[in-house]
Design a protein around this motif. Structure first.
Motif, PDB file in Angstrom:
ATOM      1  N   UNK A   1       5.891   2.266  22.805  1.00 15.48           N
ATOM      2  CA  UNK A   1       6.100   3.715  22.590  1.00 15.48           C
ATOM      3  C   UNK A   1       6.476   4.074  21.161  1.00 15.48           C
ATOM      4  N   UNK A   2       6.309   3.157  20.217  1.00 17.77           N
ATOM      5  CA  UNK A   2       6.640   3.482  18.836  1.00 17.77           C
ATOM      6  C   UNK A   2       5.778   4.647  18.345  1.00 17.77           C
ATOM      7  N   UNK A   3       4.529   4.716  18.832  1.00 20.57           N
ATOM      8  CA  UNK A   3       3.620   5.764  18.360  1.00 20.57           C
ATOM      9  C   UNK A   3       3.923   7.132  18.975  1.00 20.57           C
ATOM     10  N   UNK A   4       4.897   7.206  19.893  1.00 20.51           N
ATOM     11  CA  UNK A   4       5.280   8.543  20.352  1.00 20.51           C
ATOM     12  C   UNK A   4       6.086   9.259  19.264  1.00 20.51           C
ATOM     13  N   UNK A   5       6.648   8.524  18.323  1.00 22.19           N
ATOM     14  CA  UNK A   5       7.398   9.141  17.221  1.00 22.19           C
ATOM     15  C   UNK A   5       6.855   8.793  15.840  1.00 22.19           C
ATOM     16  N   UNK A   6       5.962   7.811  15.756  1.00 19.32           N
ATOM     17  CA  UNK A   6       5.457   7.374  14.448  1.00 19.32           C
ATOM     18  C   UNK A   6       3.937   7.380  14.433  1.00 19.32           C
ATOM     19  N   UNK A   7       3.371   7.659  13.253  1.00 21.16           N
ATOM     20  CA  UNK A   7       1.943   7.468  13.023  1.00 21.16           C
ATOM     21  C   UNK A   7       1.798   6.647  11.747  1.00 21.16           C
ATOM     22  N   UNK A   8       0.596   6.160  11.492  1.00 22.38           N
ATOM     23  CA  UNK A   8       0.379   5.324  10.315  1.00 22.38           C
ATOM     24  C   UNK A   8       0.518   6.135   9.032  1.00 22.38           C
ATOM     25  N   UNK A   9      -0.108   7.331   8.990  1.00 23.35           N
ATOM     26  CA  UNK A   9      -0.237   8.008   7.702  1.00 23.35           C
ATOM     27  C   UNK A   9       0.356   9.411   7.631  1.00 23.35           C
TER      28      UNK A   9
ATOM     29  N   UNK B   1       9.477  10.396  13.418  1.00 28.41           N
ATOM     30  CA  UNK B   1       9.911   9.408  12.429  1.00 28.41           C
ATOM     31  C   UNK B   1       8.904   9.322  11.281  1.00 28.41           C
ATOM     32  N   UNK B   2       9.261   8.585  10.226  1.00 27.25           N
ATOM     33  CA  UNK B   2       8.409   8.480   9.035  1.00 27.25           C
ATOM     34  C   UNK B   2       7.085   7.757   9.316  1.00 27.25           C
ATOM     35  N   UNK B   3       6.057   8.067   8.510  1.00 21.53           N
ATOM     36  CA  UNK B   3       4.778   7.365   8.578  1.00 21.53           C
ATOM     37  C   UNK B   3       5.007   5.887   8.241  1.00 21.53           C
ATOM     38  N   UNK B   4       4.355   5.005   8.979  1.00 21.06           N
ATOM     39  CA  UNK B   4       4.538   3.575   8.705  1.00 21.06           C
ATOM     40  C   UNK B   4       4.076   3.202   7.299  1.00 21.06           C
ATOM     41  N   UNK B   5       3.067   3.917   6.821  1.00 19.82           N
ATOM     42  CA  UNK B   5       2.607   3.664   5.455  1.00 19.82           C
ATOM     43  C   UNK B   5       3.749   3.933   4.451  1.00 19.82           C
ATOM     44  N   UNK B   6       4.496   5.023   4.675  1.00 18.33           N
ATOM     45  CA  UNK B   6       5.605   5.377   3.775  1.00 18.33           C
ATOM     46  C   UNK B   6       6.757   4.373   3.874  1.00 18.33           C
ATOM     47  N   UNK B   7       7.000   3.857   5.083  1.00 20.78           N
ATOM     48  CA  UNK B   7       8.047   2.843   5.253  1.00 20.78           C
ATOM     49  C   UNK B   7       7.666   1.605   4.425  1.00 20.78           C
TER      50      UNK B   7
ATOM     51  N   UNK C   1       3.937  -3.169   9.183  1.00 16.68           N
ATOM     52  CA  UNK C   1       4.500  -1.962   8.557  1.00 16.68           C
ATOM     53  C   UNK C   1       4.830  -2.250   7.089  1.00 16.68           C
ATOM     54  N   UNK C   2       5.473  -3.390   6.823  1.00 15.02           N
ATOM     55  CA  UNK C   2       5.899  -3.715   5.458  1.00 15.02           C
ATOM     56  C   UNK C   2       4.719  -4.027   4.547  1.00 15.02           C
ATOM     57  N   UNK C   3       3.559  -4.310   5.137  1.00 18.22           N
ATOM     58  CA  UNK C   3       2.350  -4.507   4.331  1.00 18.22           C
ATOM     59  C   UNK C   3       1.678  -3.160   4.053  1.00 18.22           C
ATOM     60  N   UNK C   4       2.322  -2.051   4.459  1.00 21.09           N
ATOM     61  CA  UNK C   4       1.754  -0.731   4.213  1.00 21.09           C
ATOM     62  C   UNK C   4       0.937  -0.215   5.384  1.00 21.09           C
ATOM     63  N   UNK C   5       1.039  -0.879   6.540  1.00 17.60           N
ATOM     64  CA  UNK C   5       0.348  -0.481   7.762  1.00 17.60           C
ATOM     65  C   UNK C   5      -1.164  -0.330   7.579  1.00 17.60           C
ATOM     66  N   UNK C   6      -1.842  -1.394   7.085  1.00 17.43           N
ATOM     67  CA  UNK C   6      -3.299  -1.329   6.928  1.00 17.43           C
ATOM     68  C   UNK C   6      -3.990  -1.180   8.290  1.00 17.43           C
ATOM     69  N   UNK C   7      -5.128  -0.466   8.314  1.00 14.70           N
ATOM     70  CA  UNK C   7      -5.857  -0.220   9.571  1.00 14.70           C
ATOM     71  C   UNK C   7      -6.409  -1.519  10.157  1.00 14.70           C
TER      72      UNK C   7
END
Ligand code: HEC
Length: 109
Positions: free
Chosen positions: A34-42, A47-53, A102-108
């Motif tokens: 359920x992480x994607x209920x509050x987060x998206x990649x971009x 919560x913050x975008x995983x790319x921004x994290x 996530x720490x790699x910038x959340x590549x597709x």
């Protein structure tokens, strides 16, 4: 430097940077938990975008340990006043796969 050396160094850098990132597996685990209920990649959702994290913690060797604790225990104040509730159900192994991605910038891929 000769061209062969440059080519092999470039190849090393490319394979090394994403060596243990499994984007498909990470997104499957994040979806199941359920992480994607509050987060998206971009883009920001709750919560913050995983790319921004990934950008924020670039080069921070302690980020993995800090974020493991933060996701499991929840917390607020880093990205805003809205808290992330605790996520005690995700296993350490699964969380590590997600955070490596996530720490790699959340590549597709
Ligand atoms: C109910 C909404 C919600 C859910 C579900 C959620 N998050 Fe979050 N997440 C947030 C919010 C809000 C923040 C920002 C907290 C802050 O500002 O300190 C956040 C922050 C984060 C951060 C950055 C933390 C920091 O201190 O920089 C990571 C990484 C993260 N979440 C991963 C996850 C993962 C992985 C899951 C699934 C296991 C998950 N989140 C589920 C809302 C959520």
């Amino acid at each position: 430097m000769n061209r062969l050396l440059i080519a092999s160094l470039t190849m090393f850098a490319a394979t090394h940077a994403f060596a243990d990132v499994d984007a498909a597996k990470a997104q499957g685990i994040a979806s199941k938990n359920m992480c994607f209920s509050c987060h998206a990649v971009d883009h920001k959702v709750v919560g913050p975008a995983y790319h921004d994290v990934g950008e924020k913690y670039k080069g921070d060797a302690a980020a993995m340990a800090t974020l493991m604790k933060k996701v499991k225990g929840g917390g607020s104040g880093v990205w805003g006043a809205v808290p992330m509730p605790p996520n005690p159900g995700i296993s350490d192994a699964d969380l590590k796969v997600v955070l490596t991605w996530v720490l790699a910038g959340a590549p597709k891929q």
